[in-house]
Design an enzyme around this catalytic site. Structure first.
Site, mmCIF file in Angstrom:
data_model
loop_
_atom_site.group_PDB
_atom_site.id
_atom_site.type_symbol
_atom_site.label_atom_id
_atom_site.label_comp_id
_atom_site.label_asym_id
_atom_site.label_seq_id
_atom_site.Cartn_x
_atom_site.Cartn_y
_atom_site.Cartn_z
ATOM 1 N N ASP A 110 0.872 -1.167 0.000
ATOM 2 C CA ASP A 110 0.000 0.000 0.000
ATOM 3 C C ASP A 110 0.914 1.222 0.000
ATOM 4 O O ASP A 110 2.123 1.119 0.255
ATOM 5 C CB ASP A 110 -0.947 -0.003 1.209
ATOM 6 C CG ASP A 110 -2.154 0.911 0.979
ATOM 7 O OD1 ASP A 110 -2.092 1.798 0.089
ATOM 8 O OD2 ASP A 110 -3.165 0.769 1.698
HETATM 9 C C1 BGC Z 1 -4.956 3.223 -0.136
HETATM 10 C C2 BGC Z 1 -4.976 2.249 -1.275
HETATM 11 C C3 BGC Z 1 -4.808 2.992 -2.568
HETATM 12 C C4 BGC Z 1 -3.525 3.788 -2.526
HETATM 13 C C5 BGC Z 1 -3.261 4.583 -3.791
HETATM 14 C C6 BGC Z 1 -3.767 4.147 -0.183
HETATM 15 O O1 BGC Z 1 -3.906 5.172 0.742
HETATM 16 O O2 BGC Z 1 -4.985 2.536 1.090
HETATM 17 O O3 BGC Z 1 -6.169 1.540 -1.273
HETATM 18 O O4 BGC Z 1 -4.834 2.098 -3.646
HETATM 19 O O5 BGC Z 1 -3.594 4.699 -1.452
HETATM 20 O O6 BGC Z 1 -4.138 5.634 -3.884
#
Ligand code: BGC
Length: 963
Positions: free
Chosen positions: A378
């Site tokens: 993530d």
């Molecule tokens: C989220 C993810 C997301 C990523 C990119 C993170 O803060 O938890 O689900 O895909 O950001 O935006």
């Protein structure tokens, strides 16, 4: 101390394997005292040798429980012949030791009785071992990786600033244009001219596999049209342990089976278009509160002060069985469906960060589930370099420690250094690269994949000045919406659950005086994109005026338009009566503070008062209430006080308690969930009956907010002020008993149970019959097969099928969802097994008077529990209860079967039904009433209990007696 035991049969196999691999029993025996002295903390033990034995055992992926309590250690990535031998030796040692189970009962002793004698039955069949469908792509990926320099390999595994939410830089000399990763689970978020689909929550409420698949296909086509290789969705973490979870709506349901099915089907739909799906967030990401570390120099990006003490992210502490039967369950489906990538989560799991947790990444995902794709982090979930890579992380996103910049990075140059100084074996880096490139070749992304939409970069957060590479762009503002608005509208209606419908209030006929109330009815006044403010803003209620089509944060979409309910209602009403009245007040305070009937609404009351309420949730914050937002409860009370025909519609990012559900003037309630850009049209379709409602609750609506206290979000003032680095601990002590499993187990009344939802017609269900599929007797364990994507392939063997016939007994066509629950046996020495668990559902459309037989396939996994001792899915020895119905508490037909014996329950290994009974017909208008006629208590651990459940129901499954 707890050690595992292995069964005599497994021991026998170990001995056979032992001989095959050349280790003599004597060698194994020589290891025994070493283990024994270590286990008893004998200071004279050769801890160095033991540690390396342990490491090799874990490298072999063998018997993690056996020594897990002796020496916690990371599970590295490789296997070696010596490790395999050690694994066998250790198995013998374990079996030769008196051991205790999880509940401290002695469960087995001694190996002597189970020598390596020949057992003909072990050799009767040749296990199927087919080449993986990933194999050809793996070969291509290996060839590609073979061409790369060290710097290029590092480039593949490290994100970099670019036009997409995540970017992998190009390697032009090999014709590789890089990878474009885009959010998210309900739309391509950072894009113009794209559609915004209903949320996963709505798909779950539709219980419709076909719609789930088609949504996956259509969403992915939009990603592809925009040149995005990887769609960052779907979501099964959070699963929805707590109703307060801020991101539950991005996923499906707190029921692992329902989520697993829809998760897998969505992935299949998406990847059928050639787009890579990314199943996220792995794993235990059940709350937003303290999902990331706070304080300290590394936390500024998350809003934590650099001068405050560094406090680690919350640790989701999950026992092995609950991990497998609840949180890991849907990821089994994802891997089985061929998912390309998996996003590891922000939180810690049992003390170790999600993106460097070797047990969850190497142990569970890559070894047990046989995942062959890549694990991406993530965004900023990486807290280490090569140790994270060794623990199983393959790709670091977005790449840099500072989010917007490529360097410094935990990967990047640090991986180069780690390889050069020997900290990270080049073989592991090659493995990471192959894992990343295999799905690319498998889905044909090397051939004519559309280039990145040139408008993407401007929508995204990376300043172009930070780009290190030239990306390949296509035209700007490509319109990828096609006719997707139709399926969006269809799912929006299909995921609307009719909870109350007194005296056939709904569907509306042709009312000519319609009142519309509440701040969810009107158009949105703050713009159509919730990815910025209040993204990560701790806002718990979002914006005031305007409908809520989707939640906020990275899981949202950039809408090109939205049809608000009020707008759709006006068109509908004026389509049949252009002289009609549509009067409205959408300011909640105005409704609550001032008497509006008379001053503002005349003639009054309207024939029907439609109240639209909403409940916000977004990434970065958990909900603080389960009630509707913006004083919505008071709005209902106020309107209902003057309007005897009040119909309430909620657009909510999760469950709501409904304190006004029994108000007699509230004649209709619809939980409409998050319906996407066509929200207004979809709800009008339900209200006026163009679509007969068929949605079912994918969660339980309890009577009180406090009823959900069994699995709270971990948070407190004390924690918020703690200086203890490891203070944030979330113990999943309720284990498997979340949502309906809790309410069933404790015999608690609820307002509307899991699986409940009314129709404008009525349905009945006939007897349930069980058929054994396949030949031969069924073994308790799945057998020792080569692991494939999805784990042991035998887990997916269909062993039984259950059939019920369903009839439409009303006057109009409609769809319903027959649901199959099983009462699985309570294993010895394990914590409580839920009273019943969902194991089948189908949506069936029936004309008036039409009947259809619905068949549910039961796989080996469906009828097994995770046995923590043998580390296997095991079929319990007593009878399995079959409960088919129209909700978790509207059981219409029951029977039993006993896979391992032919005596109990009547159906036995050869299948067939026993003691089945059809129960009374369900109807519309109010929750159904069932009785347990013809089905008595069973000697097994689960039993029928009378009249203690749903307030208006006769019976449901009661909990096993606590021993
Ligand atoms: C989220 C993810 C997301 C990523 C990119 C993170 O803060 O938890 O689900 O895909 O950001 O935006």
């Amino acid at each position: 101390m707890h050690l595992a035991v292995i069964s005599p049969a497994l021991l026998k196999k170990c001995r056979i394997a032992l001989h095959a691999t050349g280790i003599a029993d004597a060698d194994a025996a020589s290891l025994r005292p070493l283990f024994a002295s270590y286990a008893s903390a004998d200071p004279s033990a050769d801890h160095g040798t033991l540690a390396s034995v342990r490491r090799n055992l874990d490298r072999a992926g063998g018997l993690p429980v056996m020594v897990a309590d002796v020496l916690p250690m990371e599970v590295p990535y490789t296997t070696s012949p010596i490790a395999a031998k050690l694994r066998v030796a250790a198995a013998l040692l374990a079996a030769a030791t008196t051991v205790t189970g999880q509940n401290d009962s002695t469960v087995g002793t001694g190996a002597s009785a189970a020598g390596p004698t020949w057992n003909h039955a072990d050799y009767e069949t040749s296990p199927p071992v087919y080449p993986s469908r990933w194999e050809d792509a793996f070969k291509q990926a290996s060839d590609f990786v073979g061409e790369l320099t060290l710097e290029e390999k590092v480039r593949l595994v490290t994100g970099t600033p670019g036009p997409c939410v995540g970017n992998i830089g190009p390697i032009e000399r090999l014709g590789f244009n890089g990878l474009c990763l885009q959010d998210g689970p309900l739309a391509i978020r950072e894009a113009t001219f794209a559609s915004v689909f209903p949320a996963g929550l709505s798909v779950a409420a539709s219980w419709d596999k076909d719609l789930a698949r088609q949504r996956g296909v259509d969403m992915a086509l939009e990603f592809k049209g925009k040149g995005s290789h990887i769609a960052l969705g779907p979501v099964a973490g959070p699963l929805g342990r707590s109703g307060y979870g801020g991101r539950n709506w991005e996923g499906f349901s707190p029921d692992p089976y329902l989520t697993g099915e829809l998760f897998g089907i969505t992935i299949e739909g998406m990847e059928s278009t050639g787009v890579q799906a990314c199943a996220k967030h792995y794993i235990g990401n059940e709350q937003e509160t303290q999902r990331n570390p706070s304080g300290g120099p590394n936390s500024a990006i998350f809003g934590g002060p650099a001068d405050a003490p560094s406090i680690e992210a919350v640790s989701s502490n999950i026992d092995d069985r609950t991990m497998h039967e609840a949180y890991l369950w849907p990821f089994y489906n994802a891997v089985h469906s061929g998912v390309s990538s998996i996003m590891c989560s922000y939180n810690r799991i049992n003390g170790s960060y999600g993106c460097q947790n070797s047990k969850t990444l190497n142990g569970l995902l890559k070894e047990e589930l046989g995942f062959q794709g890549y694990v991406m982090s993530d965004w900023l979930a990486v807290h280490a370099g090569y140790p994270a890579a060794e623990a199983g992380l393959d790709m670091n996103m977005p790449g840099g420690i500072a989010f917007l910049e490529a360097a410094p990075s935990f990967f990047g140059g640090n991986i180069t250094t780690s390889v050069n100084n020997g900290s990270l074996p080049i073989e592991r880096l090659d493995d990471m690269c192959r894992r990343i490139m295999t799905p690319y070749f498998r889905l044909g992304q090397d051939k004519n994949y559309p280039p990145i939409d040139a408008s993407s970069g401007a929508l995204n957060f990376f300043p172009t000045a930070n780009y290190l590479y030239n990306f390949t762009y296509g035209p700007s503002n490509v319109d990828v919406r096609d006719d997707h608005k139709n399926i969006i509208r269809e799912i929006g209606a299909a995921g609307s659950v009719l909870l109350k419908n007194v005296n056939n209030t709904l569907p509306l006929k042709t009312p000519s005086n319609v009142g519309v109330f509440g701040n969810d009815a009107s158009d949105i006044s703050v713009g159509l994109y919730f990815g910025g403010v209040p993204f990560l803003s701790n806002s718990n209620t979002g914006y005031d005026q305007g409908v809520l089509p989707v939640g906020g944060g990275s899981g949202t979409g950039r809408m090109t338009y939205v049809v608000a309910p009020l707008e759709a209602i006006k068109s509908k009403v004026f389509s049949y009566n252009d002289k009609a009245l549509v009067q409205y007040v959408t300011n909640n305070s105005e409704i609550i503070v001032n008497g509006i009937f008379g001053p503002l609404i005349n003639p009054t009351p309207p024939e029907v008062c439609l109240v639209f309420l909403k409940t916000w949730a977004g990434e970065g914050a958990d909900r603080t209430s389960l009630q509707v937002d913006w004083d919505g409860n008071a709005v209902v009370e106020e309107v209902a006080a003057s309007c005897p025909n009040t119909v309430v519609v909620t657009n909510s990012a999760g469950l709501n308690t409904l304190p006004w559900a029994n108000n007699p003037n509230v004649t209709g309630i619809i939980a409409a969930h998050l319906q996407g850009q066509e929200v207004g049209n979809a709800i009008v379709d339900i209200l006026w009956g163009a679509v007969n409602p068929s949605g079912k609750l994918p969660y339980t609506i309890a009577l009180e907010e406090d009823d959900y206290a069994f699995a709270d979000i971990t948070n407190s003032t004390e924690l918020l002020e703690t200086t203890d680095q490891y203070a944030w601990q979330s113990d999943f002590e309720e284990r498997l008993l979340i949502d309906y499993r809790h309410f069933d187990f404790f015999n608690e009344s609820v307002q509307y149970e899991f699986g409940f939802g009314l129709s404008y017609t009525t349905f009945s269900m006939g007897d349930a019959s069980v058929t054994s599929v396949g030949s031969g007797s069924i073994t308790a364990a799945p057998g020792n097969n080569t692991i494939q994507p999805g784990g042991n392939p035998a887990l997916w063997d269909v062993l039984y099928s259950v059939s019920v016939s369903v009839s439409n007994t009303g006057d109009i066509a409609g769809a319903t969802v027959p649901q199959l629950y099983l009462g699985l046996p309570q294993p010895a020495n394990e914590d409580y097994t839920p009273v019943k668990v969902l194991r089948g559902f189908e949506k069936v459309m029936l004309q008036p008077g039409e009947s259809q037989t619905v068949t549910f396939d039961l796989t080996r996994r469906d009828i097994s529990y995770w046995d923590t001792f043998s580390q296997q899915w095991i079929i319990g020895s007593s009878a399995i209860g079959v409960l088919a119905g129209f909700s978790s508490r509207d059981i219409q037909a029951t029977t039993t079967f006993s896979p391992l014996s032919s005596s109990s329950g009547g159906s036995g290994g050869s299948g067939g039904s026993a003691s089945s009974s059809a129960l009374p017909t369900s109807g519309s208008g109010s929750p159904t009433t069932t009785t347990a006629s013809g089905y008595g208590d069973h000697a097994g651990p689960w039993h029928w209990s009378n009249n203690q459940g749903h307030k208006s129901q006769g019976s449901h499954w009661g909990p096993p007696a606590k021993q």
